[in-house]
Design a protein around this motif. Structure first.
Motif, PDB file in Angstrom:
ATOM      1  N   ARG A   1      -0.516  11.206   0.943  1.00  0.00           N
ATOM      2  CA  ARG A   1      -0.579  11.728  -0.419  1.00  0.00           C
ATOM      3  C   ARG A   1      -0.225  13.215  -0.442  1.00  0.00           C
ATOM      4  NH1 ARG A   1      -6.197  10.529  -2.880  1.00  0.00           N
ATOM      5  NH2 ARG A   1      -6.409   8.979  -1.218  1.00  0.00           N
TER       6      ARG A   1
ATOM      7  N   ASN B   1      -8.022   5.565   8.400  1.00  0.00           N
ATOM      8  CA  ASN B   1      -7.243   5.217   7.206  1.00  0.00           C
ATOM      9  C   ASN B   1      -7.308   6.310   6.151  1.00  0.00           C
ATOM     10  OD1 ASN B   1      -6.140   2.811   8.012  1.00  0.00           O
ATOM     11  ND2 ASN B   1      -7.942   1.612   7.369  1.00  0.00           N
ATOM     12  N   THR B   2      -8.430   6.943   6.076  1.00  0.00           N
ATOM     13  CA  THR B   2      -8.566   8.045   5.119  1.00  0.00           C
ATOM     14  C   THR B   2      -7.654   9.194   5.517  1.00  0.00           C
ATOM     15  OG1 THR B   2     -10.879   7.416   4.878  1.00  0.00           O
ATOM     16  CG2 THR B   2     -10.239   9.546   3.985  1.00  0.00           C
TER      17      THR B   2
ATOM     18  N   GLN C   1       6.537   7.565   5.476  1.00  0.00           N
ATOM     19  CA  GLN C   1       5.499   8.499   5.901  1.00  0.00           C
ATOM     20  C   GLN C   1       5.177   8.319   7.377  1.00  0.00           C
ATOM     21  OE1 GLN C   1       3.903  10.877   4.258  1.00  0.00           O
ATOM     22  NE2 GLN C   1       3.955  10.453   2.057  1.00  0.00           N
TER      23      GLN C   1
ATOM     24  N   GLN D   1      -7.097  17.199   2.067  1.00  0.00           N
ATOM     25  CA  GLN D   1      -5.675  16.943   2.307  1.00  0.00           C
ATOM     26  C   GLN D   1      -5.047  18.147   3.001  1.00  0.00           C
ATOM     27  OE1 GLN D   1      -3.375  15.556  -1.032  1.00  0.00           O
ATOM     28  NE2 GLN D   1      -5.050  14.276  -1.798  1.00  0.00           N
TER      29      GLN D   1
ATOM     30  N   GLU E   1       5.322   4.013   2.557  1.00  0.00           N
ATOM     31  CA  GLU E   1       4.390   4.163   3.680  1.00  0.00           C
ATOM     32  C   GLU E   1       5.154   4.198   5.006  1.00  0.00           C
ATOM     33  OE1 GLU E   1       0.979   1.434   3.833  1.00  0.00           O
ATOM     34  OE2 GLU E   1       0.882   1.886   5.979  1.00  0.00           O
TER      35      GLU E   1
ATOM     36  N   LYS F   1      -4.890   8.947   7.141  1.00  0.00           N
ATOM     37  CA  LYS F   1      -3.504   8.573   6.805  1.00  0.00           C
ATOM     38  C   LYS F   1      -3.249   8.736   5.321  1.00  0.00           C
ATOM     39  CE  LYS F   1      -2.738   4.956  10.191  1.00  0.00           C
ATOM     40  NZ  LYS F   1      -2.301   3.573  10.349  1.00  0.00           N
ATOM     41  N   SER F   2      -4.170   8.229   4.521  1.00  0.00           N
ATOM     42  CA  SER F   2      -3.901   8.261   3.087  1.00  0.00           C
ATOM     43  C   SER F   2      -3.903   9.704   2.576  1.00  0.00           C
ATOM     44  CB  SER F   2      -4.877   7.375   2.329  1.00  0.00           C
ATOM     45  OG  SER F   2      -6.033   8.090   1.996  1.00  0.00           O
ATOM     46  N   TYR F   3      -4.772  10.553   3.149  1.00  0.00           N
ATOM     47  CA  TYR F   3      -4.735  11.975   2.761  1.00  0.00           C
ATOM     48  C   TYR F   3      -3.395  12.607   3.136  1.00  0.00           C
ATOM     49  CZ  TYR F   3      -9.775  12.446   1.744  1.00  0.00           C
ATOM     50  OH  TYR F   3     -11.027  12.347   1.196  1.00  0.00           O
TER      51      TYR F   3
END
Lengths: 182, 423
Positions: free
Chosen positions: A163, A155-156, B11, A129, B8, A158-160
């Motif tokens: 978060r 996608n990983t 973000q 992250q 989301e 983005k999610s990192y």
């Protein structure tokens, strides 16, 4: 943005071109290392190591990848390795530092997040992250460029990133609250 | 639209990833949801803080800092390249393991060939002892010498078979000198036995002792095997062909190696008898010393071109088993040393064919190729002499000496001045 002609010259064995190239990217390399490692000396070491690796591996760079993501991949890999090696010893210091930091924050009664707070907060993020945040903000990379650099799915990334921001936001809110309360 | 979904959007909005319609719906939600609005504010603030983090730069130029290391890398790379080149140029020095292995292989071949030769000699001796009696003594002797080389190598082979192949190579390297003395004793013994009328292995041993003097010029000795024009060898060849037949060694194994060498042993066998009858005990001693030189010289040779005698090889397999009975292969070390004689290949002819250079006993000798006269002899070097190389105009010869610690000294020999200089 590094000129493609310079890269090609460096790849074909032009040593001066290669040195020029390294000079052009050294700040970018250092900046990433600095924010991932949160330590000037470690950042110096990691950045130098990355530059040397770039110097020796320039021949293995292929143009299908972007040069800047290739460079950032090298430096983040070195930093993450370093980070993993340092982690056990760092954690204790880190707690002390955080403690002191809080005192300072309370004294200063800041209205906005101090850069130092942000760095401390970034330092609390898990390594990937952290790397995502650094590339997004210090290198102005897009999702795709980050994905290329870190060899992660889009996608990983983005999610990192999402978060990480959420966590940073909440960490900083805690700092600020502490400061306000103090 | 749930607050989770809005999160989301928020973000993505920070990253400029929302289209107009999505931005619209995000705004729509935050207008009615204070929590999300507050969160959005905090995130926007965070994001701008992150954007505004100081663009730190190193206190000094990192490239300058690593320059010495980069130069070192550069040096190492060029050194690596140079080393690679060096490897190409000096294969013998750089690749001792490989050489040793090849040595070993050659060894066993040669050794086998020696065994065969010995067997043939014995057979011939038995058959032709009387009739062959006296031949041209000189010829006999020179041939004998060659034969002896093979005979000895047969011993080596025998021991090689007993021990492991790798050991053979080493032993051959080391044992050459010690073996000489031992060998001479064996020769004496052989001489005695043969005088007793025992026509068996001893005979050949005796022949070996005698051989060196027949060889007058070392150069000739070295060449004898390889030089088809040499009368001796010529003489030999017919015979060479014969013995294998009788031994039925007609195996197709023979690798494409020069035939002359093999032939000589067999000839040696025949003539060995002759020489045997001629030999007198006294000559033994005088010859021994010469023999030493020969041995050393020949010992070096395998490292160079290593023409493997093909016929002996073929026969070797069969005769290898005979060896023990023949009693020729006595002590391993001894045979090792002697075996090394067998491969005459360290002689290097100059490009114009005028000179032959040879490594003998840690010295380098240059001979006139036509007359065999010794033109130059280096001082005895304190290490193994390798890598004899002629200059293109044949006026200079260079070679290297591996002294202790793998250090290499390089010498140049000016043939016209018959002088050498160290580089």
């Amino acid at each position: 943005m590094v000129e493609p002609g310079l890269i090609r010259a460096a790849q074909s064995g032009d040593r001066d071109a290669l040195i020029t190239l390294l000079r052009e990217i050294e700040n970018h390399v250092y900046r990433t290392a600095y924010y991932i490692l949160n330590n000037e000396q470690d950042a110096m070491d990691a950045a130098q190591e990355a530059l040397i690796r770039i110097y020796t591996k320039i021949g293995s760079y292929e143009e299908k990848a972007m040069f800047k993501t290739w460079v950032q991949r090298i430096v983040t890999n070195i930093c993450i390795d370093k980070f993993r090696r340092n982690k056990p010893t760092v954690s204790i210091d880190e707690h002390e530092m955080v403690f002191k930091e809080k005192q300072n924050v309370e004294d200063e009664v800041l209205s906005s997040y101090a850069a130092k707070d942000i760095r401390e907060a970034i330092d609390k993020l898990p390594e990937h992250q952290r790397a995502v945040v650094v590339l997004r903000y210090m290198q102005d990379f897009s999702y795709n460029e980050i994905a290329d650099s870190l060899d992660l799915p889009l996608n990983t990334v983005k999610s990192y990133l999402f978060r990480a921001r959420q966590q940073l936001q909440s960490l900083l809110q805690d700092y600020q609250k502490g400061g306000v309360r103090g | 639209m749930t607050c989770q979904e809005v999160m989301e959007y928020m973000q993505r909005q920070l990253d400029g990833d929302l289209d107009e319609r999505e931005t619209e719906s995000l705004m729509d939600h935050t207008r009615h949801c204070p929590d999300c609005a507050a969160m959005f504010e905090r995130l926007k603030r965070l994001s701008s803080e992150l954007d505004n983090l100081p663009k730190v730069a190193p206190g000094y130029s990192l490239v300058d800092a690593i320059m010495p290391r980069l130069e070192q890398i550069e040096l190492m790379q060029s050194a690596q390249t140079a080393a690679d080149d060096a490897i190409v140029n000096t294969v013998p020095r750089r690749t001792p393991p490989v050489r040793q292995q090849r040595w070993t292989e050659r060894f066993s071949f040669r050794a086998l060939s020696g065994v065969i030769a010995a067997g043939v000699v014995i057979g011939l001796f038995i058959v032709t002892f009387d009739s062959q009696g006296m031949r041209n003594a000189d010829e006999a002797n020179s041939n004998t010498m060659l034969f002896s080389a093979n005979y000895n190598s047969s011993g080596a082979d025998h021991s090689a078979a007993a021990s492991s192949g790798a050991e053979t190579g080493n032993a051959a390297d080391n044992g050459a000198i010690e073996s000489l003395s031992e060998r001479s004793s064996v020769n004496d013994q052989a001489g005695n036995e043969s005088r007793d009328g025992t026509p068996e292995p001893p005979v050949s041993g005796d022949a070996a002792a005698v051989s060196p003097d027949s060889n007058g010029e070392p150069d000739q000795a070295g060449n004898a095997a390889a030089d088809a024009n040499d009368p001796v060898v010529k003489d030999v060849q017919p015979e060479a062909a014969a013995p294998p037949k009788s031994n039925q060694p007609a195996r197709p194994s023979a690798p494409a190696s020069p035939a002359p060498a093999p032939s000589s042993p067999q000839e040696g066998q025949k003539d060995g008898e002759a020489s045997d009858s001629v030999t007198e005990p006294t000559s033994d001693n005088t010859n021994k010393t010469r023999n030493t030189n020969e041995t050393n010289k020949l010992e070096k040779q395998p490292e160079r071109e290593a023409p493997i005698p093909d016929k002996p090889e073929m026969a070797a397999d069969e005769s290898a088993q005979e060896v023990p009975e023949m009693g020729i292969a006595s002590e391993p070390e001894q045979s090792f040393g002697i075996a090394s004689i067998a491969g005459p290949d360290s002689e290097v002819m100059s490009p114009d064919g005028a000179y032959n250079a040879a490594i003998m006993n840690n010295t380098v000798k240059v001979f006139d190729a036509a007359t065999g006269a010794l033109l130059f002899e280096s001082r005895n070097k304190d290490g193994e002499v390798v890598n004899l190389v002629w200059s293109e105009d044949s006026r200079f010869l260079s070679y290297e000496v591996i002294v202790q610690d793998e250090a290499v000294e390089r010498y140049f020999v000016d043939i016209n001045r018959a002088a050498e200089t160290k580089q």
